[in-house]
Scaffold this motif. Structure first.
Motif, PDB file in Angstrom:
ATOM      1  N   LEU A 157     -57.205  11.554   9.000  1.00  0.00           N
ATOM      2  CA  LEU A 157     -56.361  11.430  10.189  1.00  0.00           C
ATOM      3  C   LEU A 157     -55.319  12.538  10.192  1.00  0.00           C
ATOM      4  O   LEU A 157     -54.831  12.947   9.130  1.00  0.00           O
ATOM      5  N   THR A 158     -54.995  13.022  11.368  1.00  0.00           N
ATOM      6  CA  THR A 158     -53.976  14.048  11.488  1.00  0.00           C
ATOM      7  C   THR A 158     -52.593  13.421  11.298  1.00  0.00           C
ATOM      8  O   THR A 158     -52.435  12.193  11.327  1.00  0.00           O
ATOM      9  N   ASP A 159     -51.586  14.274  11.107  1.00  0.00           N
ATOM     10  CA  ASP A 159     -50.215  13.771  10.966  1.00  0.00           C
ATOM     11  C   ASP A 159     -49.802  12.971  12.196  1.00  0.00           C
ATOM     12  O   ASP A 159     -49.144  11.933  12.083  1.00  0.00           O
ATOM     13  N   ARG A 160     -50.190  13.441  13.386  1.00  0.00           N
ATOM     14  CA  ARG A 160     -49.838  12.734  14.620  1.00  0.00           C
ATOM     15  C   ARG A 160     -50.517  11.371  14.668  1.00  0.00           C
ATOM     16  O   ARG A 160     -49.913  10.384  15.081  1.00  0.00           O
ATOM     17  N   GLU A 161     -51.776  11.304  14.250  1.00  0.00           N
ATOM     18  CA  GLU A 161     -52.490  10.026  14.233  1.00  0.00           C
ATOM     19  C   GLU A 161     -51.863   9.068  13.239  1.00  0.00           C
ATOM     20  O   GLU A 161     -51.767   7.859  13.503  1.00  0.00           O
ATOM     21  N   LEU A 162     -51.390   9.590  12.117  1.00  0.00           N
ATOM     22  CA  LEU A 162     -50.703   8.740  11.143  1.00  0.00           C
ATOM     23  C   LEU A 162     -49.378   8.232  11.715  1.00  0.00           C
ATOM     24  O   LEU A 162     -48.990   7.084  11.468  1.00  0.00           O
ATOM     25  N   ASP A 163     -48.693   9.090  12.474  1.00  0.00           N
ATOM     26  CA  ASP A 163     -47.445   8.665  13.126  1.00  0.00           C
ATOM     27  C   ASP A 163     -47.724   7.504  14.081  1.00  0.00           C
ATOM     28  O   ASP A 163     -46.970   6.526  14.131  1.00  0.00           O
ATOM     29  N   ILE A 164     -48.797   7.629  14.851  1.00  0.00           N
ATOM     30  CA  ILE A 164     -49.136   6.588  15.820  1.00  0.00           C
ATOM     31  C   ILE A 164     -49.558   5.307  15.108  1.00  0.00           C
ATOM     32  O   ILE A 164     -49.197   4.201  15.533  1.00  0.00           O
ATOM     33  N   LEU A 165     -50.295   5.438  14.012  1.00  0.00           N
ATOM     34  CA  LEU A 165     -50.673   4.259  13.228  1.00  0.00           C
ATOM     35  C   LEU A 165     -49.437   3.527  12.718  1.00  0.00           C
ATOM     36  O   LEU A 165     -49.383   2.296  12.727  1.00  0.00           O
ATOM     37  N   ALA A 166     -48.460   4.291  12.270  1.00  0.00           N
ATOM     38  CA  ALA A 166     -47.219   3.681  11.780  1.00  0.00           C
ATOM     39  C   ALA A 166     -46.528   2.907  12.892  1.00  0.00           C
ATOM     40  O   ALA A 166     -45.974   1.819  12.666  1.00  0.00           O
ATOM     41  N   GLN A 167     -46.551   3.463  14.103  1.00  0.00           N
ATOM     42  CA  GLN A 167     -45.957   2.778  15.251  1.00  0.00           C
ATOM     43  C   GLN A 167     -46.740   1.508  15.583  1.00  0.00           C
ATOM     44  O   GLN A 167     -46.164   0.469  15.901  1.00  0.00           O
ATOM     45  N   LEU A 168     -48.070   1.600  15.493  1.00  0.00           N
ATOM     46  CA  LEU A 168     -48.912   0.422  15.746  1.00  0.00           C
ATOM     47  C   LEU A 168     -48.583  -0.692  14.763  1.00  0.00           C
ATOM     48  O   LEU A 168     -48.518  -1.863  15.133  1.00  0.00           O
ATOM     49  N   ALA A 169     -48.403  -0.308  13.514  1.00  0.00           N
ATOM     50  CA  ALA A 169     -48.131  -1.290  12.469  1.00  0.00           C
ATOM     51  C   ALA A 169     -46.814  -2.025  12.722  1.00  0.00           C
ATOM     52  O   ALA A 169     -46.623  -3.151  12.263  1.00  0.00           O
ATOM     53  N   GLN A 170     -45.908  -1.389  13.480  1.00  0.00           N
ATOM     54  CA  GLN A 170     -44.635  -2.023  13.818  1.00  0.00           C
ATOM     55  C   GLN A 170     -44.733  -2.857  15.094  1.00  0.00           C
ATOM     56  O   GLN A 170     -43.744  -3.421  15.553  1.00  0.00           O
ATOM     57  N   GLY A 171     -45.951  -2.912  15.657  1.00  0.00           N
ATOM     58  CA  GLY A 171     -46.165  -3.730  16.843  1.00  0.00           C
ATOM     59  C   GLY A 171     -45.766  -3.081  18.143  1.00  0.00           C
ATOM     60  O   GLY A 171     -45.625  -3.759  19.166  1.00  0.00           O
ATOM     61  N   HIS A 172     -45.600  -1.770  18.159  1.00  0.00           N
ATOM     62  CA  HIS A 172     -45.170  -1.082  19.372  1.00  0.00           C
ATOM     63  C   HIS A 172     -46.333  -0.854  20.338  1.00  0.00           C
ATOM     64  O   HIS A 172     -47.456  -0.584  19.914  1.00  0.00           O
ATOM     65  N   GLY A 173     -46.042  -0.947  21.624  1.00  0.00           N
ATOM     66  CA  GLY A 173     -47.036  -0.675  22.655  1.00  0.00           C
ATOM     67  C   GLY A 173     -47.099   0.811  22.967  1.00  0.00           C
ATOM     68  O   GLY A 173     -46.304   1.602  22.446  1.00  0.00           O
ATOM     69  N   ASN A 174     -48.037   1.183  23.830  1.00  0.00           N
ATOM     70  CA  ASN A 174     -48.227   2.602  24.146  1.00  0.00           C
ATOM     71  C   ASN A 174     -46.970   3.260  24.695  1.00  0.00           C
ATOM     72  O   ASN A 174     -46.645   4.396  24.368  1.00  0.00           O
ATOM     73  N   ARG A 175     -46.251   2.541  25.574  1.00  0.00           N
ATOM     74  CA  ARG A 175     -45.051   3.130  26.167  1.00  0.00           C
ATOM     75  C   ARG A 175     -43.984   3.383  25.107  1.00  0.00           C
ATOM     76  O   ARG A 175     -43.348   4.442  25.088  1.00  0.00           O
ATOM     77  N   GLU A 176     -43.812   2.413  24.191  1.00  0.00           N
ATOM     78  CA  GLU A 176     -42.823   2.571  23.119  1.00  0.00           C
ATOM     79  C   GLU A 176     -43.206   3.719  22.193  1.00  0.00           C
ATOM     80  O   GLU A 176     -42.356   4.502  21.746  1.00  0.00           O
ATOM     81  N   ILE A 177     -44.502   3.816  21.894  1.00  0.00           N
ATOM     82  CA  ILE A 177     -44.965   4.892  21.017  1.00  0.00           C
ATOM     83  C   ILE A 177     -44.731   6.252  21.667  1.00  0.00           C
ATOM     84  O   ILE A 177     -44.274   7.194  21.025  1.00  0.00           O
ATOM     85  N   ALA A 178     -45.040   6.333  22.964  1.00  0.00           N
ATOM     86  CA  ALA A 178     -44.852   7.589  23.687  1.00  0.00           C
ATOM     87  C   ALA A 178     -43.389   8.023  23.651  1.00  0.00           C
ATOM     88  O   ALA A 178     -43.079   9.200  23.413  1.00  0.00           O
ATOM     89  N   ARG A 179     -42.496   7.063  23.866  1.00  0.00           N
ATOM     90  CA  ARG A 179     -41.068   7.395  23.847  1.00  0.00           C
ATOM     91  C   ARG A 179     -40.616   7.806  22.451  1.00  0.00           C
ATOM     92  O   ARG A 179     -39.848   8.761  22.292  1.00  0.00           O
ATOM     93  N   ALA A 180     -41.077   7.087  21.437  1.00  0.00           N
ATOM     94  CA  ALA A 180     -40.658   7.368  20.062  1.00  0.00           C
ATOM     95  C   ALA A 180     -41.130   8.734  19.578  1.00  0.00           C
ATOM     96  O   ALA A 180     -40.425   9.420  18.835  1.00  0.00           O
ATOM     97  N   LEU A 181     -42.322   9.138  20.024  1.00  0.00           N
ATOM     98  CA  LEU A 181     -42.913  10.388  19.539  1.00  0.00           C
ATOM     99  C   LEU A 181     -42.794  11.536  20.538  1.00  0.00           C
ATOM    100  O   LEU A 181     -43.305  12.633  20.288  1.00  0.00           O
ATOM    101  N   PHE A 182     -42.150  11.254  21.683  1.00  0.00           N
ATOM    102  CA  PHE A 182     -41.917  12.277  22.714  1.00  0.00           C
ATOM    103  C   PHE A 182     -43.238  12.864  23.228  1.00  0.00           C
ATOM    104  O   PHE A 182     -43.389  14.091  23.347  1.00  0.00           O
TER     105      PHE A 182
END
Length: 218
Positions: A157-182
Protein backbone atom coordinates in the motif's frame (compact mmCIF):
# COMPACT_ATOMS: atom_id res chain seq x y z
CA UNK A 1 34.74 3.83 10.43
CA UNK A 2 36.93 4.84 13.39
CA UNK A 3 37.48 2.56 16.38
CA UNK A 4 35.02 4.67 18.34
CA UNK A 5 31.46 4.81 17.00
CA UNK A 6 29.97 8.30 17.28
CA UNK A 7 26.20 8.26 17.80
CA UNK A 8 23.53 10.95 17.44
CA UNK A 9 20.39 10.16 19.45
CA UNK A 10 17.02 11.39 18.13
CA UNK A 11 13.93 11.00 20.31
CA UNK A 12 11.25 13.56 21.11
CA UNK A 13 11.00 12.49 24.77
CA UNK A 14 13.65 14.17 26.91
CA UNK A 15 13.51 11.45 29.58
CA UNK A 16 14.05 8.73 26.97
CA UNK A 17 16.97 10.65 25.47
CA UNK A 18 18.54 11.09 28.89
CA UNK A 19 18.25 7.35 29.55
CA UNK A 20 19.81 6.48 26.19
CA UNK A 21 22.65 8.95 26.68
CA UNK A 22 23.45 7.47 30.09
CA UNK A 23 23.26 3.95 28.68
CA UNK A 24 25.51 4.70 25.71
CA UNK A 25 28.03 6.44 27.97
CA UNK A 26 28.59 3.06 29.65
CA UNK A 27 29.33 1.26 26.36
CA UNK A 28 32.99 0.79 25.40
CA UNK A 29 33.81 2.08 21.95
CA UNK A 30 30.66 4.20 21.66
CA UNK A 31 30.61 7.97 22.02
CA UNK A 32 27.56 10.23 22.05
CA UNK A 33 28.04 12.92 19.42
CA UNK A 34 24.81 14.77 20.21
CA UNK A 35 21.07 14.58 20.80
CA UNK A 36 18.04 15.79 18.88
CA UNK A 37 14.42 16.19 19.90
CA UNK A 38 12.94 16.41 16.40
CA UNK A 39 13.50 15.12 12.90
CA UNK A 40 14.51 18.54 11.64
CA UNK A 41 17.08 18.90 14.41
CA UNK A 42 18.45 15.42 13.70
CA UNK A 43 18.97 16.27 10.02
CA UNK A 44 20.80 19.49 10.87
CA UNK A 45 22.98 17.88 13.55
CA UNK A 46 23.80 14.89 11.35
CA UNK A 47 25.17 17.27 8.72
CA UNK A 48 27.11 19.33 11.27
CA UNK A 49 28.37 16.67 13.70
CA UNK A 50 28.85 13.86 11.13
CA UNK A 51 28.12 10.91 13.47
CA UNK A 52 28.69 7.33 12.37
CA UNK A 53 25.18 6.29 13.44
CA UNK A 54 21.93 8.14 14.05
CA UNK A 55 19.71 6.34 16.55
CA UNK A 56 16.26 7.32 15.25
CA UNK A 57 12.83 7.08 16.85
CA UNK A 58 9.89 6.90 14.42
CA UNK A 59 7.27 8.98 16.22
CA UNK A 60 8.64 12.48 16.80
CA UNK A 61 5.59 14.59 17.61
CA UNK A 62 5.13 17.76 15.57
CA UNK A 63 7.16 18.19 12.41
CA UNK A 64 8.56 15.46 10.19
CA UNK A 65 8.58 11.89 11.47
CA UNK A 66 11.49 9.49 11.84
CA UNK A 67 10.84 7.94 8.43
CA UNK A 68 11.23 11.24 6.59
CA UNK A 69 14.22 12.22 8.74
CA UNK A 70 15.82 8.86 7.89
CA UNK A 71 15.15 9.40 4.20
CA UNK A 72 16.84 12.81 4.22
CA UNK A 73 19.82 11.73 6.30
CA UNK A 74 20.50 8.66 4.19
CA UNK A 75 20.05 10.68 1.00
CA UNK A 76 22.78 13.01 2.26
CA UNK A 77 24.91 10.02 3.27
CA UNK A 78 24.72 8.57 -0.23
CA UNK A 79 26.42 11.70 -1.52
CA UNK A 80 28.83 12.08 1.35
CA UNK A 81 31.90 11.53 -0.78
CA UNK A 82 31.21 14.61 -2.86
CA UNK A 83 28.40 16.64 -1.34
CA UNK A 84 29.13 19.54 0.97
CA UNK A 85 27.35 19.10 4.28
CA UNK A 86 26.55 15.43 3.69
CA UNK A 87 26.73 13.41 6.89
CA UNK A 88 27.71 9.91 5.76
CA UNK A 89 25.75 8.57 8.75
CA UNK A 90 23.94 5.26 8.97
CA UNK A 91 20.47 5.30 10.52
CA UNK A 92 19.44 2.71 13.10
CA UNK A 93 15.74 2.90 13.95
CA UNK A 94 14.94 2.43 17.65
CA UNK A 95 11.20 2.27 18.25
CA UNK A 96 8.36 0.53 20.04
CA UNK A 97 6.50 -0.16 16.78
CA UNK A 98 6.96 -3.39 14.81
CA UNK A 99 4.17 -3.15 12.23
CA UNK A 100 4.83 -4.30 8.69
CA UNK A 101 4.07 -0.79 7.46
CA UNK A 102 6.65 0.86 9.73
CA UNK A 103 9.34 -1.74 9.02
CA UNK A 104 8.82 -1.55 5.26
CA UNK A 105 8.81 2.25 5.19
CA UNK A 106 11.91 2.52 7.37
CA UNK A 107 13.90 0.09 5.24
CA UNK A 108 12.70 1.80 2.07
CA UNK A 109 13.83 5.14 3.54
CA UNK A 110 17.35 3.74 3.88
CA UNK A 111 17.58 2.59 7.51
CA UNK A 112 20.48 0.19 8.06
CA UNK A 113 18.74 -1.46 11.01
CA UNK A 114 15.48 -1.64 12.92
CA UNK A 115 15.58 -2.25 16.66
CA UNK A 116 12.85 -2.40 19.28
CA UNK A 117 13.17 -0.50 22.55
CA UNK A 118 12.55 -3.71 24.48
CA UNK A 119 16.02 -5.00 23.50
CA UNK A 120 18.73 -5.53 26.11
CA UNK A 121 21.53 -2.92 26.28
CA UNK A 122 24.11 -5.38 24.92
CA UNK A 123 21.95 -5.98 21.85
CA UNK A 124 21.58 -2.24 21.31
CA UNK A 125 25.36 -1.76 21.51
CA UNK A 126 25.96 -4.62 19.08
CA UNK A 127 23.37 -3.20 16.66
CA UNK A 128 25.01 0.24 16.76
CA UNK A 129 28.43 -1.25 15.95
CA UNK A 130 26.89 -3.36 13.17
CA UNK A 131 25.12 -0.33 11.69
CA UNK A 132 28.34 1.68 11.79
CA UNK A 133 29.99 -1.10 9.77
CA UNK A 134 27.14 -0.98 7.25
CA UNK A 135 25.73 -4.33 8.38
CA UNK A 136 22.01 -4.88 8.82
CA UNK A 137 20.83 -5.00 12.43
CA UNK A 138 17.31 -6.24 13.19
CA UNK A 139 15.55 -7.20 16.40
CA UNK A 140 14.54 -10.87 16.33
CA UNK A 141 10.78 -10.10 16.04
CA UNK A 142 11.49 -7.67 13.22
CA UNK A 143 13.68 -10.19 11.39
CA UNK A 144 10.86 -12.73 11.69
CA UNK A 145 8.39 -10.28 10.17
CA UNK A 146 10.77 -9.41 7.34
CA UNK A 147 11.23 -13.10 6.52
CA UNK A 148 7.46 -13.63 6.61
CA UNK A 149 7.00 -10.74 4.19
CA UNK A 150 9.58 -12.24 1.84
CA UNK A 151 7.84 -15.61 1.87
CA UNK A 152 4.34 -14.16 1.45
CA UNK A 153 4.63 -10.48 0.53
CA UNK A 154 2.00 -8.27 2.13
CA UNK A 155 0.00 -5.97 -0.15
CA UNK A 156 2.13 -2.96 -1.00
CA UNK A 157 0.00 0.00 0.00
CA UNK A 158 1.16 3.52 -0.70
CA UNK A 159 1.68 6.06 2.09
CA UNK A 160 -1.58 7.76 1.08
CA UNK A 161 -3.47 4.45 1.21
CA UNK A 162 -2.04 3.79 4.66
CA UNK A 163 -3.18 7.26 5.74
CA UNK A 164 -6.69 6.48 4.54
CA UNK A 165 -6.66 3.08 6.26
CA UNK A 166 -5.72 4.80 9.50
CA UNK A 167 -8.68 7.15 9.07
CA UNK A 168 -10.97 4.19 8.35
CA UNK A 169 -9.80 2.48 11.51
CA UNK A 170 -10.94 5.56 13.46
CA UNK A 171 -14.41 5.22 11.97
CA UNK A 172 -14.23 8.29 9.75
CA UNK A 173 -16.42 8.65 6.67
CA UNK A 174 -15.27 9.76 3.23
CA UNK A 175 -16.02 13.43 3.89
CA UNK A 176 -14.06 13.41 7.17
CA UNK A 177 -11.15 11.62 5.52
CA UNK A 178 -11.11 14.10 2.65
CA UNK A 179 -11.01 17.03 5.06
CA UNK A 180 -8.33 15.45 7.25
CA UNK A 181 -6.04 14.64 4.32
CA UNK A 182 -6.85 17.73 2.22
CA UNK A 183 -8.06 15.74 -0.76
CA UNK A 184 -11.41 15.41 -2.54
CA UNK A 185 -14.05 12.81 -1.70
CA UNK A 186 -13.66 11.45 -5.22
CA UNK A 187 -9.98 10.87 -4.55
CA UNK A 188 -10.84 9.10 -1.29
CA UNK A 189 -13.19 6.78 -3.18
CA UNK A 190 -10.51 6.03 -5.76
CA UNK A 191 -8.00 5.13 -3.07
CA UNK A 192 -10.56 3.00 -1.25
CA UNK A 193 -11.16 0.98 -4.41
CA UNK A 194 -7.43 0.31 -4.72
CA UNK A 195 -7.18 -0.59 -1.03
CA UNK A 196 -10.06 -3.06 -1.32
CA UNK A 197 -8.43 -4.70 -4.35
CA UNK A 198 -5.03 -5.02 -2.69
CA UNK A 199 -6.48 -6.44 0.52
CA UNK A 200 -8.99 -8.69 -1.23
CA UNK A 201 -12.01 -7.21 0.56
CA UNK A 202 -15.11 -5.29 -0.49
CA UNK A 203 -16.13 -3.36 2.64
CA UNK A 204 -14.66 -0.72 4.92
CA UNK A 205 -14.87 -3.05 7.91
CA UNK A 206 -13.19 -5.79 5.91
CA UNK A 207 -10.35 -3.46 4.96
CA UNK A 208 -9.75 -2.48 8.59
CA UNK A 209 -9.89 -6.11 9.71
CA UNK A 210 -7.49 -7.26 6.99
CA UNK A 211 -5.08 -4.39 7.66
CA UNK A 212 -5.12 -5.09 11.40
CA UNK A 213 -4.55 -8.81 10.87
CA UNK A 214 -1.60 -8.11 8.55
CA UNK A 215 -0.21 -5.49 10.93
CA UNK A 216 -0.47 -2.69 8.43
CA UNK A 217 -1.92 -0.46 11.13
CA UNK A 218 -0.78 0.39 14.60
Amino acid sequence: MSATVRVLVCDDHAVVRAGLLALLASAPGIEVAGEAGSGEEAIALAARLRPDVVLMDLQLGAGIDGIEATRRITAAASGASGASGASGARVLVLTTYDTDADITRAIAAGATGYLLKAERPEELFAAIRAAADGRTALSAPVATRVMAQMRAPAPQLTDRELDILAQLAQGHGNREIARALFISEATVKTHLGRIYTKLGVDTRAGAVAAATERRLLR
